[in-house]
Write a protein that holds these residues in place. Structure first.
Motif, PDB file in Angstrom:
ATOM      1  N   ASP A  18     -14.033 -21.318  31.474  1.00 55.54           N
ATOM      2  CA  ASP A  18     -13.041 -20.415  31.772  1.00 55.54           C
ATOM      3  C   ASP A  18     -13.843 -18.672  30.676  1.00 55.54           C
ATOM      4  O   ASP A  18     -14.397 -19.647  29.192  1.00 55.54           O
ATOM      5  CB  ASP A  18     -12.294 -19.907  31.256  1.00 55.54           C
ATOM      6  CG  ASP A  18     -11.001 -19.104  32.143  1.00 55.54           C
ATOM      7  OD1 ASP A  18     -11.292 -18.302  32.281  1.00 55.54           O
ATOM      8  OD2 ASP A  18      -9.859 -19.423  31.274  1.00 55.54           O
ATOM      9  N   GLY A  19     -14.343 -17.777  30.504  1.00 56.58           N
ATOM     10  CA  GLY A  19     -14.498 -16.681  30.332  1.00 56.58           C
ATOM     11  C   GLY A  19     -15.549 -15.724  30.915  1.00 56.58           C
ATOM     12  O   GLY A  19     -16.014 -14.730  29.923  1.00 56.58           O
ATOM     13  N   ARG A  22     -15.050 -12.030  31.500  1.00 62.39           N
ATOM     14  CA  ARG A  22     -14.462 -11.124  29.504  1.00 62.39           C
ATOM     15  C   ARG A  22     -15.782 -11.507  28.958  1.00 62.39           C
ATOM     16  O   ARG A  22     -15.943 -10.172  28.530  1.00 62.39           O
ATOM     17  CB  ARG A  22     -13.172 -12.726  29.425  1.00 62.39           C
ATOM     18  CG  ARG A  22     -11.947 -11.162  29.108  1.00 62.39           C
ATOM     19  CD  ARG A  22     -11.032 -12.636  28.524  1.00 62.39           C
ATOM     20  NE  ARG A  22     -10.974 -13.761  28.959  1.00 62.39           N
ATOM     21  CZ  ARG A  22     -10.479 -15.074  29.009  1.00 62.39           C
ATOM     22  NH1 ARG A  22      -9.986 -14.878  27.668  1.00 62.39           N
ATOM     23  NH2 ARG A  22     -10.592 -16.094  29.402  1.00 62.39           N
ATOM     24  N   ARG A  69      -8.463 -13.848  44.450  1.00 63.14           N
ATOM     25  CA  ARG A  69      -9.580 -12.860  43.541  1.00 63.14           C
ATOM     26  C   ARG A  69     -10.197 -11.862  44.460  1.00 63.14           C
ATOM     27  O   ARG A  69      -9.932 -12.020  45.726  1.00 63.14           O
ATOM     28  CB  ARG A  69     -10.693 -13.018  42.863  1.00 63.14           C
ATOM     29  CG  ARG A  69     -10.343 -14.467  41.372  1.00 63.14           C
ATOM     30  CD  ARG A  69     -11.525 -14.746  40.297  1.00 63.14           C
ATOM     31  NE  ARG A  69     -10.556 -14.972  39.511  1.00 63.14           N
ATOM     32  CZ  ARG A  69     -11.427 -16.056  38.097  1.00 63.14           C
ATOM     33  NH1 ARG A  69     -12.147 -15.320  38.533  1.00 63.14           N
ATOM     34  NH2 ARG A  69     -10.145 -16.463  37.855  1.00 63.14           N
TER      35      ARG A  69
HETATM   36 MG    MG Z   1     -10.452 -16.986  33.680  1.00 64.66          MG
END
Ligand code: MG
Ligand code: IPE
Ligand code: IPE
Length: 244
Positions: A18-19, A22, A69
Motif C-alpha cells: 500500500d501507499g 500517496r 477506482r
Molecule cells: Mg491504498
C-alpha cells in the motif's frame, strides 16, 4: 540479514502493498507513477524472499474493490501488470520461482488473463519460492464462493453437512494449496486488513510500517522478519505452556 534466524523463518509471508498513490502525490506526480515504482519493490522483495528461502510469498496487488477506482488508473494498472509479467517470467524461471494467482481473474481484461495464464504455465514446474499474486481478490468474494461450492456439493450428495470441519472449509478456499501466512506486512501506515485473507490470517503476526510501498526494500523486509522472530506465538495457550 545476519540477524535473521534462518531456522525460524516464516514459511509464508503475505504483504498488502500500500501507499503507491500517496508516494507519487508527495512527489507531485500522477498516481500511476507510484504504481510503476512499486514494481521495483516487488522485484526486490521477491528476490529477498527467494534468497532467504521463504517458501510462500503472497502479494496483494489489486482488490475486488479497486475496480471502483478511476477508469484511467484501473487501465494503467492492468497495462502495468501485463507488461511486468511479460518482462519478469524469464527472471522467475531463472530463480526457480513458481507463480500462482488467487482472485476473480474473470474480471480481468482478456489480454491480461492470457498473459497471466502463459506465465502460470511457464513457471509451473519451478520448485523454489511460491509467489502468489492476489489479483481482483477479496476475502469476502472468496468466502462466498467457498460457501456456494460447499452448498452445491452437499446438494449433489458429495459432502454431508455433519462432515464439514475446518479442513473442509480450507479446502474450498483459493489458497487451499498454501499454508496460512505466518507474517502479514502492510506498508504506508494504514492499520487495516482491507478484505485480505480474513480467514487465513487468523493467527498471523501483523506488522505495520509507515514506509510507502515504492520505498520498501529487502532491509525493511529483514526488519519485519526480525520483529516476527522476537514475538511469542501462543495460539491461545499460556506463555509457560509455549516455553515448555
Ligand atoms: Mg491504498
Ligand atoms: C497500493 O497503493 C496499490 C493498489 C491498491 C493497487 P495505493 O494505490 O492504494 O496507494 P495509496 O494508498 O492511495 O497511497
Ligand atoms: C488494499 O489497499 C489493496 C491492495 C494493496 C491491493 P487499498 O489502498 O485498496 O485499501 P484501502 O482502500 O485503503 O482500505
Amino acid at each position: 540479514m545476519h540477524n535473521i534466524d534462518k531456522e525460524r523463518l516464516p514459511q509464508h509471508i503475505a504483504i498488502i502493498m500500500d501507499g503507491n498513490g500517496r508516494w507519487a502525490k508527495e512527489k507531485g506526480q500522477d498516481r500511476l507513477y507510484g504504481h510503476f515504482h512499486g514494481v521495483e519493490s516487488v522485484r526486490n522483495i521477491v528476490e529477498g524472499c527467494a534468497e532467504l528461502g521463504v517458501k510462500y510469498l503472497t502479494l496483494y496487488a489489486f482488490s475486488t474493490e479497486n475496480w471502483d477506482r478511476p477508469q484511467q488508473e484501473v487501465t494503467g494498472l492492468m497495462e502495468l501488470l501485463v507488461d511486468t509479467i511479460r518482462k519478469e517470467v524469464p527472471v522467475l524461471n531463472k530463480n526457480n520461482i513458481k507463480l500462482h494467482v488467487i482472485g476473480d481473474v474473470n474480471m480481468l481484461p482478456a489480454y491480461a488473463r492470457q498473459e497471466l495464464q502463459e506465465a502460470l504455465d511457464e513457471t509451473k514446474t519451478n520448485t523454489g519460492l511460491n509467489l502468489v499474486m492476489a489479483l481482483s481478490y477479496s476475502s469476502r468474494w472468496e468466502l462466498v464462493n467457498a460457501v456456494k461450492a460447499i452448498a452445491q456439493d452437499v446438494k449433489d450428495d458429495k459432502l454431508q453437512p455433519q462432515e464439514i470441519n475446518q479442513d473442509t472449509l480450507q479446502s474450498y478456499l483459493t489458497t487451499s494449496a498454501f499454508p496460512d501466512p505466518e507474517l502479514m506486512i502492510r506498508t504506508s501506515g494504514e492499520y487495516r486488513i482491507s478484505n485480505f485473507l480474513l480467514y487465513q490470517l487468523a493467527y498471523a503476526e501483523l506488522y505495520f510500517t509507515n514506509t510507502r510501498w515504492p520505498d520498501f526494500r529487502k532491509e525493511n523486509l529483514y526488519e519485519a522478519i526480525q520483529d516476527f522472530q522476537n514475538r511469542e506465538r501462543r495460539f491461545g495457550k499460556t506463555s509457560e505452556q509455549v516455553k515448555a
